[in-house]
Design an enzyme around this catalytic site. Structure first.
Site, mmCIF file in Angstrom:
data_model
loop_
_atom_site.group_PDB
_atom_site.id
_atom_site.type_symbol
_atom_site.label_atom_id
_atom_site.label_comp_id
_atom_site.label_asym_id
_atom_site.label_seq_id
_atom_site.Cartn_x
_atom_site.Cartn_y
_atom_site.Cartn_z
ATOM 1 N N GLY A 68 50.148 53.275 41.957
ATOM 2 C CA GLY A 68 50.898 52.398 42.849
ATOM 3 C C GLY A 68 51.243 53.056 44.177
ATOM 4 C CG HIS A 205 52.325 54.719 35.059
ATOM 5 N ND1 HIS A 205 53.661 54.969 34.879
ATOM 6 C CD2 HIS A 205 52.135 54.683 36.397
ATOM 7 C CE1 HIS A 205 54.250 55.097 36.063
ATOM 8 N NE2 HIS A 205 53.341 54.914 37.006
ATOM 9 C CB CYS A 333 68.563 61.717 41.946
ATOM 10 S SG CYS A 333 69.683 63.094 41.844
HETATM 11 C C1 LIG Z 1 57.454 48.505 42.441
HETATM 12 C C2 LIG Z 1 56.783 49.830 42.330
HETATM 13 N N1 LIG Z 1 55.892 50.202 43.254
HETATM 14 C C3 LIG Z 1 55.236 51.367 43.196
HETATM 15 C C4 LIG Z 1 55.464 52.269 42.178
HETATM 16 C C5 LIG Z 1 54.722 53.562 42.150
HETATM 17 O O1 LIG Z 1 53.664 53.499 41.224
HETATM 18 P P1 LIG Z 1 52.991 54.833 40.650
HETATM 19 O O2 LIG Z 1 53.969 55.448 39.713
HETATM 20 O O3 LIG Z 1 51.752 54.352 39.950
HETATM 21 O O4 LIG Z 1 52.663 55.707 41.811
HETATM 22 C C6 LIG Z 1 56.399 51.937 41.184
HETATM 23 C C7 LIG Z 1 56.718 52.902 40.102
HETATM 24 O O5 LIG Z 1 57.870 53.208 39.851
HETATM 25 C C8 LIG Z 1 57.065 50.673 41.252
HETATM 26 O O6 LIG Z 1 57.965 50.306 40.338
#
Ligand SMILES: Cc1ncc(COP(=O)(O)O)c(C=O)c1O
Length: 397
Positions: A68, A205, A333
């Site tokens: 992400g 994931h 944090c």
């Molecule tokens: C809304 C959102 N965007 C992006 C991410 C980041 O994804 P990744 O952990 O695959 O880098 C997350 C993960 O916490 C998320 O909840």
């Protein structure tokens, strides 16, 4: 261990583990021309076709990334650079005030280092985008907007965003729209083509696949400037040797999550509703944050997010952790200092109540026993956290 942090990462699906295990022994770079390479390529393309079909996209829309964070970076940086290259006056990026740091980080960087003007539209007390304020920003000067990015559903409070309205506004002005659908895919019905969105971030994931793999879905006309240059893999948008086992695991997890989505959502949302009721019965002044309409049109079925007045969320989290219950404060944090969540602040919370929050997020392995454990532990934990916060306040005064 009652695990209630599925929004951070959810256990891998057995289907994904089996598919990856079968793949690990195979050699082959999907770009090689020999038989082993062609075998790897076939596996990648079958996975791509399956992911595309499940997300309402064409196989060529799917560009694999490392998850992400990379997809969000590629979307906003890549779209900004490509738009500015076509028209240097397109420097405004419109977004919401509740995006994930994976999106906020690159936006802040673009503003500081690349001359972008980032405009964050506000949200209401439920955490839902104020579409009128976004429309005002568009009307101000639509020709100066490089792209709009609004998440599909919020990761902290679970509020589903009015994306269809955003897209219809943007389409009137020919502005590309990106959405971070990382929390939505696997839980909500997500159809890339039908939604009309131009670019969409997905992460494996969060839906039962492995970490470190995800995708950005890109419509036909969307050509972001790449972040990574190299061998020209993935439409020349994302160079790098493809991780075949991870891609297979991603496809298998999405397939499993799509197959049981409706039945699972019914089960998970019933558990979530019981958790909300149970927490309220033990801590009557607990405040449910996000949309009080618990239907999945408004709120992710897995999400329960509370403020516990008089507590520090971090202290509560550790007290519950000591009882074997794993959840999250949902806020960042940095350097060991608890920061109030920007999402809750944007929803109108003050800093103290934003710091007093906890997110419980359920998923495919959740059970009634998990809920019962939280309900049994939350009352005493809140009492202890309130006491500790009171002692802390006295010591500071
Ligand atoms: C809304 C959102 N965007 C992006 C991410 C980041 O994804 P990744 O952990 O695959 O880098 C997350 C993960 O916490 C998320 O909840």
């Amino acid at each position: 261990m009652p695990y209630l942090d599925h929004a951070a990462t959810t256990p891998m699906r057995p289907e994904a583990i089996a598919a990856m295990s079968a793949q690990f022994g195979d050699v082959g770079n999907a770009s090689s021309l020999h038989a082993a390479g062609r075998r790897a390529r076939r596996v990648v393309e079958e996975s791509r076709e399956s992911i595309a079909a499940l997300l309402g996209a064409r196989p060529s829309d799917v560009v694999f990334t490392a998850g992400g964070t990379e997809s969000d970076n590629l979307a906003v940086k890549g779209l900004y650079w490509s738009q500015v290259a076509k028209d240097p006056s397109r420097r405004r990026l419109l977004t919401s005030s509740i995006e994930h740091h994976a999106l906020l980080g690159p936006l802040i960087w673009l503003a500081q280092d690349e001359g972008a003007e980032v405009v964050q539209a506000g949200v209401d007390r439920r955490g839902r985008l104020d579409v009128d304020s976004l429309a005002e920003q568009i009307d101000l000067d639509s020709g100066s907007i490089a792209a709009i990015s609004v998440m599909w559903a919020n990761n902290e409070v679970g509020t589903v965003q009015p994306l269809a309205q955003v897209i219809s506004l943007a389409q009137r002005h020919g502005i590309p729209v990106h959405t971070d659908a990382v929390q939505a895919v696997g839980q909500l019905e997500v159809d890339f083509s039908a939604s009309g969105v131009d670019a969409m971030s997905v992460s494996a994931h969060k839906l039962g696949g492995p970490t470190g793999i995800g995708a950005i879905l890109l419509g036909r006309e969307i050509e972001p400037v790449p972040l990574l240059h190299g061998g020209g893999q993935e439409r020349d948008v994302r160079s790098g040797t493809l991780d075949v086992p991870a891609i297979v695991g991603f496809a298998a997890a999405l397939d499993a999550a799509s197959r049981d989505r409706i039945e699972r959502n019914a089960r998970v949302s019933a558990l979530r509703d019981a958790l909300i009721e149970g927490v309220r019965s033990q801590v009557p002044d607990a405040v449910l944050n996000g949309d009080e309409r618990l239907d999945e049109a408004f709120r992710l079925p897995s999400n329960a997010h509370f403020s516990f007045p008089g507590c520090e969320g971090d202290a509560l989290l550790l007290l519950l952790d000591a009882k074997g219950i794993e959840c999250s404060t949902g806020s960042a944090c940095s350097a060991g200092i608890a920061q109030p969540s920007h999402v809750l602040l944007a929803m109108g919370a003050d800093a103290a109540s934003a710091r007093s929050s906890l997110r419980f997020s359920l998923g495919w392995t959740s059970t009634p026993e998990d809920v019962a454990a939280v309900v049994a532990a939350i009352g005493p934990a809140v009492e202890r956290a309130q006491l500790a916060a009171g002692v802390g306040r006295q010591a500071r005064s």
